[in-house]
Design a protein around this motif. Structure first.
Motif, PDB file in Angstrom:
ATOM      1  N   GLY A 197       3.328   8.618   0.730  1.00  0.00           N
ATOM      2  CA  GLY A 197       3.847   8.824  -0.618  1.00  0.00           C
ATOM      3  C   GLY A 197       4.836   7.768  -1.085  1.00  0.00           C
ATOM      4  O   GLY A 197       5.405   7.865  -2.160  1.00  0.00           O
ATOM      5  N   THR A 199       0.053   5.753 -11.167  1.00  0.00           N
ATOM      6  CA  THR A 199      -0.692   6.776 -10.421  1.00  0.00           C
ATOM      7  C   THR A 199      -0.170   6.926  -8.997  1.00  0.00           C
ATOM      8  O   THR A 199      -0.520   7.869  -8.306  1.00  0.00           O
ATOM      9  CB  THR A 199      -2.178   6.381 -10.352  1.00  0.00           C
ATOM     10  OG1 THR A 199      -2.281   5.128  -9.631  1.00  0.00           O
ATOM     11  CG2 THR A 199      -2.765   6.186 -11.741  1.00  0.00           C
ATOM     12  N   MET A 200       0.631   5.968  -8.550  1.00  0.00           N
ATOM     13  CA  MET A 200       1.118   5.931  -7.164  1.00  0.00           C
ATOM     14  C   MET A 200      -0.054   5.983  -6.173  1.00  0.00           C
ATOM     15  O   MET A 200      -0.032   6.721  -5.187  1.00  0.00           O
ATOM     16  CB  MET A 200       2.118   7.058  -6.901  1.00  0.00           C
ATOM     17  CG  MET A 200       3.464   6.855  -7.598  1.00  0.00           C
ATOM     18  SD  MET A 200       4.344   5.329  -7.114  1.00  0.00           S
ATOM     19  CE  MET A 200       5.490   5.968  -5.892  1.00  0.00           C
ATOM     20  N   GLU A 201      -1.016   5.161  -6.476  1.00  0.00           N
ATOM     21  CA  GLU A 201      -2.178   5.061  -5.580  1.00  0.00           C
ATOM     22  C   GLU A 201      -2.422   3.607  -5.221  1.00  0.00           C
ATOM     23  O   GLU A 201      -2.029   2.703  -5.952  1.00  0.00           O
ATOM     24  CB  GLU A 201      -3.435   5.611  -6.274  1.00  0.00           C
ATOM     25  CG  GLU A 201      -3.439   7.124  -6.372  1.00  0.00           C
ATOM     26  CD  GLU A 201      -4.632   7.639  -7.178  1.00  0.00           C
ATOM     27  OE1 GLU A 201      -5.358   6.812  -7.781  1.00  0.00           O
ATOM     28  OE2 GLU A 201      -4.811   8.876  -7.210  1.00  0.00           O
ATOM     29  N   ASP A 202      -3.126   3.404  -4.111  1.00  0.00           N
ATOM     30  CA  ASP A 202      -3.525   2.053  -3.734  1.00  0.00           C
ATOM     31  C   ASP A 202      -4.388   1.444  -4.834  1.00  0.00           C
ATOM     32  O   ASP A 202      -5.125   2.152  -5.532  1.00  0.00           O
ATOM     33  CB  ASP A 202      -4.331   2.083  -2.420  1.00  0.00           C
ATOM     34  CG  ASP A 202      -3.429   2.316  -1.209  1.00  0.00           C
ATOM     35  OD1 ASP A 202      -2.197   2.374  -1.387  1.00  0.00           O
ATOM     36  OD2 ASP A 202      -3.960   2.438  -0.098  1.00  0.00           O
ATOM     37  N   ALA A 203      -4.300   0.150  -4.976  1.00  0.00           N
ATOM     38  CA  ALA A 203      -5.075  -0.522  -6.018  1.00  0.00           C
ATOM     39  C   ALA A 203      -5.329  -1.964  -5.588  1.00  0.00           C
ATOM     40  O   ALA A 203      -4.815  -2.422  -4.563  1.00  0.00           O
ATOM     41  CB  ALA A 203      -4.315  -0.504  -7.337  1.00  0.00           C
ATOM     42  N   ARG A 243      -4.275  -6.535  -2.267  1.00  0.00           N
ATOM     43  CA  ARG A 243      -3.990  -5.103  -2.215  1.00  0.00           C
ATOM     44  C   ARG A 243      -2.623  -4.829  -2.841  1.00  0.00           C
ATOM     45  O   ARG A 243      -1.674  -5.585  -2.614  1.00  0.00           O
ATOM     46  CB  ARG A 243      -3.969  -4.616  -0.757  1.00  0.00           C
ATOM     47  CG  ARG A 243      -5.353  -4.436  -0.177  1.00  0.00           C
ATOM     48  CD  ARG A 243      -5.266  -3.973   1.252  1.00  0.00           C
ATOM     49  NE  ARG A 243      -4.733  -5.020   2.123  1.00  0.00           N
ATOM     50  CZ  ARG A 243      -4.403  -4.857   3.399  1.00  0.00           C
ATOM     51  NH1 ARG A 243      -4.513  -3.666   3.965  1.00  0.00           N
ATOM     52  NH2 ARG A 243      -3.967  -5.860   4.120  1.00  0.00           N
ATOM     53  N   HIS A 261       0.850  -1.189   0.000  1.00  0.00           N
ATOM     54  CA  HIS A 261       0.000   0.000   0.000  1.00  0.00           C
ATOM     55  C   HIS A 261       0.893   1.249   0.000  1.00  0.00           C
ATOM     56  O   HIS A 261       2.102   1.156   0.172  1.00  0.00           O
ATOM     57  CB  HIS A 261      -0.981   0.007   1.182  1.00  0.00           C
ATOM     58  CG  HIS A 261      -0.321   0.154   2.520  1.00  0.00           C
ATOM     59  ND1 HIS A 261      -1.026   0.452   3.659  1.00  0.00           N
ATOM     60  CD2 HIS A 261       0.970   0.043   2.914  1.00  0.00           C
ATOM     61  CE1 HIS A 261      -0.178   0.516   4.692  1.00  0.00           C
ATOM     62  NE2 HIS A 261       1.023   0.261   4.267  1.00  0.00           N
ATOM     63  N   MET A 262       0.252   2.391  -0.212  1.00  0.00           N
ATOM     64  CA  MET A 262       0.999   3.644  -0.183  1.00  0.00           C
ATOM     65  C   MET A 262       1.063   4.135   1.261  1.00  0.00           C
ATOM     66  O   MET A 262       0.066   4.056   1.995  1.00  0.00           O
ATOM     67  CB  MET A 262       0.309   4.711  -1.051  1.00  0.00           C
ATOM     68  CG  MET A 262       0.264   4.412  -2.534  1.00  0.00           C
ATOM     69  SD  MET A 262       1.920   4.206  -3.282  1.00  0.00           S
ATOM     70  CE  MET A 262       2.638   5.829  -2.979  1.00  0.00           C
ATOM     71  N   VAL A 298      -0.248  -1.542  -5.331  1.00  0.00           N
ATOM     72  CA  VAL A 298      -0.045  -0.143  -5.654  1.00  0.00           C
ATOM     73  C   VAL A 298       0.115  -0.031  -7.165  1.00  0.00           C
ATOM     74  O   VAL A 298       0.685  -0.919  -7.799  1.00  0.00           O
ATOM     75  CB  VAL A 298       1.214   0.367  -4.912  1.00  0.00           C
ATOM     76  CG1 VAL A 298       1.803   1.588  -5.586  1.00  0.00           C
ATOM     77  CG2 VAL A 298       0.897   0.657  -3.445  1.00  0.00           C
ATOM     78  N   ASN A 299      -0.435   1.012  -7.729  1.00  0.00           N
ATOM     79  CA  ASN A 299      -0.254   1.307  -9.145  1.00  0.00           C
ATOM     80  C   ASN A 299       0.927   2.271  -9.275  1.00  0.00           C
ATOM     81  O   ASN A 299       0.889   3.380  -8.745  1.00  0.00           O
ATOM     82  CB  ASN A 299      -1.542   1.953  -9.690  1.00  0.00           C
ATOM     83  CG  ASN A 299      -1.463   2.223 -11.183  1.00  0.00           C
ATOM     84  OD1 ASN A 299      -0.448   2.734 -11.668  1.00  0.00           O
ATOM     85  ND2 ASN A 299      -2.512   1.879 -11.907  1.00  0.00           N
TER      86      ASN A 299
END
Lengths: 363, 363, 363, 363
Positions: free
Chosen positions: A271, B316-320, B310, A267-268, B312-313
């Motif tokens: 950042g 986009t640096m977002e959870d995915a 779970r 997860h992020m 991370v992309n």
């Protein structure tokens, strides 16, 4: 074949026998400009120095290191760094009687078959004393790593049937070298000591396990196929005398898990990409992922025991009985701890220089 | 840094990606005069070929090998032996959707950090498909070893919570490749299959353990300090994807024993020095002692599972959330078995050539 | 022993025989992110392709290269790059008659003694055709170097008794590949061609010399003692078949000079330290000094000549006479030029990656 | 990168700086059972010891060697052999004044650019004093080779404009070390000495050439493509400081010959295959052919000269003038002779162990 050099970019060569004039090491490939003094080496040597307690051998070696090259005005120059310690407390008398007897659990037979000839005094080259050279090299690797924020710690997690409880990184840092058995769980020190001393009283010895943790390791260390970081760590650790098993992360436990339990999800976090768990022990696909690197190492009981053992006399080629009377560690585990730190540090420094964070992996 | 070559005297270089045009291998250092044909390679490749049963991936690759060099009139010439198999059943569509998502438990994050760029199709270089190259090289090592009376066998000893019983060498030779899970204990085949298929039905995967045994290994293989035979084996085995632990002989069990229990005593037997037990697993002080070499390897569950995970992309640096839909082995254990045989064979052939029995260890 | 891999950080392995199915190369250690296509390799191969003129062999090989791995979406991934060209115009008939005769000036005797067995068709592995693999690897090294502003050029400086006059770097760039003899001095092309053709008419062959120049090389490449840049260049160049001498800078001329004539003095030039002359040829103490690197290479006449020569039949172990009728280059010099460029480029790329400008020589 | 180790099977690592505490060497890979004492090393060191005559430096070093490991009861054990000599006659005062000035013709600039920092006293690691380590390693290689009937000799063939006449092997053996200039042609000793002394009087220095001959080398040494014997020799010789050119056999002369003149024809002689001439210098296709190996080496004049030279001050980055007042050899040629013997011996021992006559090139 030559087999006394370790590493590719940061290369350590060790030399010397247990009962010869000296043991030493040459480090080649250390970058120039690293502040380095004999003190940096000496303090690591102190951690493995023999003769420090009742649970260790009575051989008392000062192990005073001399740097012979590669350092100028307090800094490394990029040239090879040769380091030397003289053997002082050498007593080979115990070995003369048994020079034709193969010691069970030792390298004697292999050396005899391979070379037809061996320095029988104290194991010669296969002695644990050779690891002083690794600790010297590891001390330089540690210093180099610390500049990059990487720190390596090892600690005893079990002796015989005594197991340490869960500990934090702070426990490891604070406690490990404060006690004779090198454990981070102070509540088991007495029991561990007792396990060793009981074996000693019986003319026997005990094994144990050690955990190594490396923190601050950047992602990207390790080569994809044959120079994998976990492969190099496993080779480095299994190559320490008396080590019989190595695990990374969950290790053997992983073999009875399902993928959904084993995988570390991401997860992020502020950042940054973060793994939520660390079942992998910091390495995936042979490459560090930025999580702490965690290894566990199995150490067998010291093979030198004073109880009579069946063996063979290579001169007469007849059955014989051996009783080993030299000075030995009734458990080698506490003294392996700094050696494990050295080997892990050497592997990490080597990969740092080969291109993890510094080198040219990307154009 | 370059990290796709294995060995010192008998050197294997592998190349190729899972979804690229081909995978292959180059063996350099094979002595001249060894009878060798494509058949010798092909029969080993058959053991790891995908698409052979319900417990393996559906990717159906013929894996037909072509020898490109180094063999003339049915014999090796001493020149490098290049071998090639074309990728045929490539379907990269499943990977396009997830090309920006890091697959948990895979090398994706490490490659991304290290190279800033990766062949995302089927894991690219970190795919298990790379091991075809190791099996090709291992096939030549096996052939060479067999001339010296050395034979290497691996077999599945557990899948998830199903453990094989004790087996003899004859069982291993007769049974391992007769069943889909590569176990020598035929009484657990069904249960092992069921453990795999149950995980598969749940969109999950399972791990297991494998034992490797090398018989006929002469004493004297292995270098004394940094090229120890057990160190090289541990490095070779930990360097197989999904392996998280390696033991030699009693392994971790040795850590809770006393020296008197662990040491293998010697006696004379028909005029030869023989160890009475083999707790050491055939290696002492890093050098083979003439007893069978025994290793145990922990394999984690396949990280590719179809259950949502779970992640991370990285774009986009977002959870995915990732759902992996490619064709995968619900347990990689059966297909790792021939790879383990290959790696052990490569290590032994390398040390044979470096001077165990053939080379110049003695003047 | 294995001896078909070149380099430490940027490693090239070549494989394949003159009359086998294919020749190829694997480059390991190329950084990720380099733009690379088959075209980059092909254009270098064109420079050494056989069958292009009257002064070269009549063997007509298309030498069409296929990249098998390590490139994805037009960029290198950091994985090994395997490259293959199929042998097409193979005619082994000329070799059957002489398979038991040692060809004077060739490697035949050495291979026979070393391996007891050899692929006699066209020299097998010792054929000049092996250098196609070097040119493939060199093409990638060149591309990598060009990103850092380093460019490598070779050109013929003499054929037999015909010597090229002094040329500028511009002459070398503009002229070398515009003529069949690969010289930068267009005024001697005809004479050089004539020297070759005259030898050919006589059933004989001629040698020559080649100069290599590398410009844009940053100071600091080269290791201080055993990995010296000039040592690695000398090894790389002497390792090309038919090369019998290598000089750096003034070379042999330096042996009859005084220090005051040989030393390159320094001065400041636009704020930079500059050597005023370049007698050293760009390398001092094994380390590049920022001046152009200049080497000169002596190439012997092609050993394959059609005139009768005395030899020995290894089957009958009797004196014999050999007449070689295969297709050969009457002078190998023009075709060695691109191979020399390849080898110099490989050495420089290797040292760039080992730490000249990119790596970790300083903390 | 690490670059202080030489060889693959017989590996030499050197360490130490000119004005540091010591210089030394570690040899790894020497077979067990070789009789070896400090005397064997000392007698080779005597050949290159400084301060022996008017044509050499006034630095007077006893160069007394101590063997620290790897020898037991007068025989090698197969373990690494560490050797040490202490620097005794160190006078660094001459270097303090010029520590910011780049000495023309020296490695100063390269080290400065590469490492940003250097041991400026006497050249540090780039000093000729480092070659003491090579001579120590070479002494062991020589001893090993002599067991196989291989002997290596070097001798001065020219100093400045004074050329030695043709000599026989007996001349070389008898005369070389009987005179200060290390020539086998006693008729030119005086002239050579005079050439050196005249340069010395002028505050200048002179170069020269050296020939090396190895007799008794069996056919079959050398790897076919990248580990060629001539390539390894060229790399080893060009890697000696001050060497600017290397030739094998006819060398540069071969470039202006025709194949019919260059090729060495074969005939049977007493039941053995023999080359009738030795234009190739004992190596064809990178593999020894049983004829004597002959190399010629160009040595530049010592760069340290006392005449004023233009240079740059790296602290002020301004033009400067340097006058070098340390103790130097006005010609390095006589002292390079034993170093050349050492390097040739190291290469040959390495190849012998890699599989020329002993190892596993054939099944």
């Amino acid at each position: 074949m030559s087999g006394n050099t370790f590493g590719k970019a940061f290369r350590l060569t060790t030399f010397g026998e247990s009962h010869g004039p000296a043991v030493g090491a040459v480090v080649d490939g250390c970058p120039a400009g690293l502040e380095l003094g004999e003190n940096d080496i000496q303090q690591e040597l102190e951690k493995r120095r023999p003769g420090q307690s009742a649970v260790s051998t009575k051989r008392a070696e000062p192990d005073h290191v001399e740097i012979l090259s590669g350092v100028f005005e307090g800094k490394t120059t990029g040239a090879p760094i040769a380091m030397l310690i003289r053997n002082v407390d050498v007593d080979s008398s115990a070995y003369t009687d048994i020079k034709d007897l193969l010691r069970p659990g030792h390298a004697d037979q292999g050396y005899f078959e391979k070379y037809g000839f061996r320095d029988y005094r104290g194991g010669g080259r296969s002695s644990g004393r050779e690891t002083a050279g690794r600790v010297m090299g590891g001390a330089i690797a540690k210093k180099l790593l610390s500049l990059k924020g990487v720190h390596v710690y090892a600690h005893t997690t079990s002796i015989y049937d005594v197991r340490a409880g869960d500990v934090t990184l702070d426990d490891i840092i604070a406690n490990t070298y404060s006690n004779t058995v090198r454990t981070a769980d102070l509540s088991v020190v007495k029991e561990m000591e007792e396990a060793i001393l009981m074996a000693k009283r019986d003319g026997d010895s005990v094994g144990g396990t050690v955990e190594a943790v490396a923190v601050g390791v950047p992602p990207g260390l390790g080569e994809p196929v044959f120079g994998k970081l976990d492969a190099d760590l496993a080779g480095a650790l299994m190559g320490i005398g008396a080590v019989k098993g190595v695990e990374i992360g969950l290790g053997f436990k992983a073999s009875s898990l399902r993928g959904g339990e084993m995988n570390d999800e991401f997860h992020m976090e502020n950042g940054e990409i973060k793994a939520i768990t660390n079942n992998a022990g910091g390495i995936l696909g042979g490459i560090s992922n930025g999580m702490p690197i965690v290894c566990r190492i199995a150490v067998k009981p010291t093979p030198s025991i004073s109880r009579p053992q069946r063996t063979v006399n290579v001169k007469t080629m007849e059955d014989a009985v051996i009783e080993i009377t030299g000075r030995h560690d009734p458990s080698i585990v506490p003294r392996v701890v700094p050696v494990i730190e050295a080997m892990v540090s050497l592997v990490l420094a080597d990969h740092m220089l080969m291109g993890g964070r510094i080198g040219p992996e990307k154009v």
